[in-house]
Design a protein around this motif. Structure first.
Motif, PDB file in Angstrom:
ATOM      1  N   ALA A  96     112.106  32.309  73.209  1.00  0.00           N
ATOM      2  CA  ALA A  96     112.089  32.101  71.930  1.00  0.00           C
ATOM      3  C   ALA A  96     110.608  31.026  72.249  1.00  0.00           C
ATOM      4  N   VAL A  97     110.666  29.720  72.716  1.00  0.00           N
ATOM      5  CA  VAL A  97     109.153  29.508  72.283  1.00  0.00           C
ATOM      6  C   VAL A  97     108.064  29.860  72.436  1.00  0.00           C
ATOM      7  N   PRO A  98     107.637  31.356  72.820  1.00  0.00           N
ATOM      8  CA  PRO A  98     105.495  32.021  72.644  1.00  0.00           C
ATOM      9  C   PRO A  98     105.916  32.764  71.458  1.00  0.00           C
ATOM     10  N   VAL A  99     107.238  32.946  70.447  1.00  0.00           N
ATOM     11  CA  VAL A  99     107.344  33.456  68.896  1.00  0.00           C
ATOM     12  C   VAL A  99     106.888  32.745  68.207  1.00  0.00           C
ATOM     13  N   PRO A 100     106.606  31.545  67.979  1.00  0.00           N
ATOM     14  CA  PRO A 100     105.210  31.160  66.915  1.00  0.00           C
ATOM     15  C   PRO A 100     104.437  31.644  67.320  1.00  0.00           C
ATOM     16  N   LEU A 101     103.610  31.237  68.437  1.00  0.00           N
ATOM     17  CA  LEU A 101     102.611  30.725  69.196  1.00  0.00           C
ATOM     18  C   LEU A 101     102.236  32.464  68.762  1.00  0.00           C
ATOM     19  N   LEU A 102     103.100  33.407  68.968  1.00  0.00           N
ATOM     20  CA  LEU A 102     102.817  35.224  68.996  1.00  0.00           C
ATOM     21  C   LEU A 102     102.114  35.147  67.307  1.00  0.00           C
ATOM     22  N   LEU A 103     103.412  34.644  66.418  1.00  0.00           N
ATOM     23  CA  LEU A 103     103.353  34.863  65.143  1.00  0.00           C
ATOM     24  C   LEU A 103     101.363  34.735  64.764  1.00  0.00           C
ATOM     25  N   ASN A 116     108.923  39.397  68.565  1.00  0.00           N
ATOM     26  CA  ASN A 116     110.346  40.153  67.874  1.00  0.00           C
ATOM     27  C   ASN A 116     110.884  40.617  68.595  1.00  0.00           C
ATOM     28  N   VAL A 117     110.367  41.620  69.610  1.00  0.00           N
ATOM     29  CA  VAL A 117     111.310  41.492  70.767  1.00  0.00           C
ATOM     30  C   VAL A 117     111.552  40.369  71.512  1.00  0.00           C
ATOM     31  N   LEU A 118     110.655  39.433  71.361  1.00  0.00           N
ATOM     32  CA  LEU A 118     110.704  38.443  72.080  1.00  0.00           C
ATOM     33  C   LEU A 118     112.357  37.832  71.124  1.00  0.00           C
ATOM     34  N   LEU A 119     112.501  37.474  69.990  1.00  0.00           N
ATOM     35  CA  LEU A 119     113.364  36.907  69.642  1.00  0.00           C
ATOM     36  C   LEU A 119     115.007  37.431  69.859  1.00  0.00           C
TER      37      LEU A 119
END
Length: 166
Positions: A96-103, A116-119
């Protein structure tokens, strides 16, 4: 007396393991809170940033999340037995670490779908893992209670955070 000859008695039950159980309860609430936060913020983000209607955004990112979470849930039990709960839980968090950066740095809607796939994978691991860890703590006799409390923590948190961010 050597260290090898001493054994620790393992006691199952909610009352006997309440500190660890409470930790998993709050972990699950945090996982649910993240999902609640995303449910209210992403549709508005899609409209303002990418000119995608809220309904299209909501449908596409929920489908991406749901499919990845359900597939992950299917494999988590086997992974739990192979890797151990602690290692699997940490792996789920790391995904989940890259999720905020991707967004935050999304150049197009595909970044949001990938996030969302990672989440979904992360939540499939962390949610299922906390259920299994709670059941391991309380034993077979209280597994229904453990599962119910897990769902309560997660979904109340989803609703509460969604309400706060709406």
């Amino acid at each position: 007396m050597s260290a090898l000859s001493t054994t620790k008695t393992i006691r199952l039950g909610l009352k006997e393991n309440w500190p660890q159980f409470l930790l998993f309860f709050f972990i699950n609430a945090l996982v649910g809170g993240l999902v609640g936060l995303e449910r209210t913020i992403i549709p508005k983000y899609a409209e303002e940033t990418f000119s995608i209607t809220a309904n299209t955004a909501l449908l596409s990112f929920i489908i991406a999340f749901g499919i990845s979470k359900s597939v992950t849930n299917y494999f988590t039990g086997k992974l739990y037995m192979q890797l151990g709960g602690r290692n699997l839980l940490i792996s789920g968090w790391l995904l989940a670490v890259p999720v905020p950066l991707l967004l935050l740095y999304a150049l197009n809607w595909t970044y949001v779908i990938v996030a969302n796939v990672l989440l979904g994978i992360s939540q499939g691991i962390t949610w299922s893992c906390t259920v299994m860890m709670k059941i391991d703590l309380v034993g077979a006799r209280q597994k229904g209670l453990a599962t119910g409390l897990n769902e309560f923590a997660g979904y109340v948190s989803v609703g509460f955070v969604a309400y706060l961010t709406a």
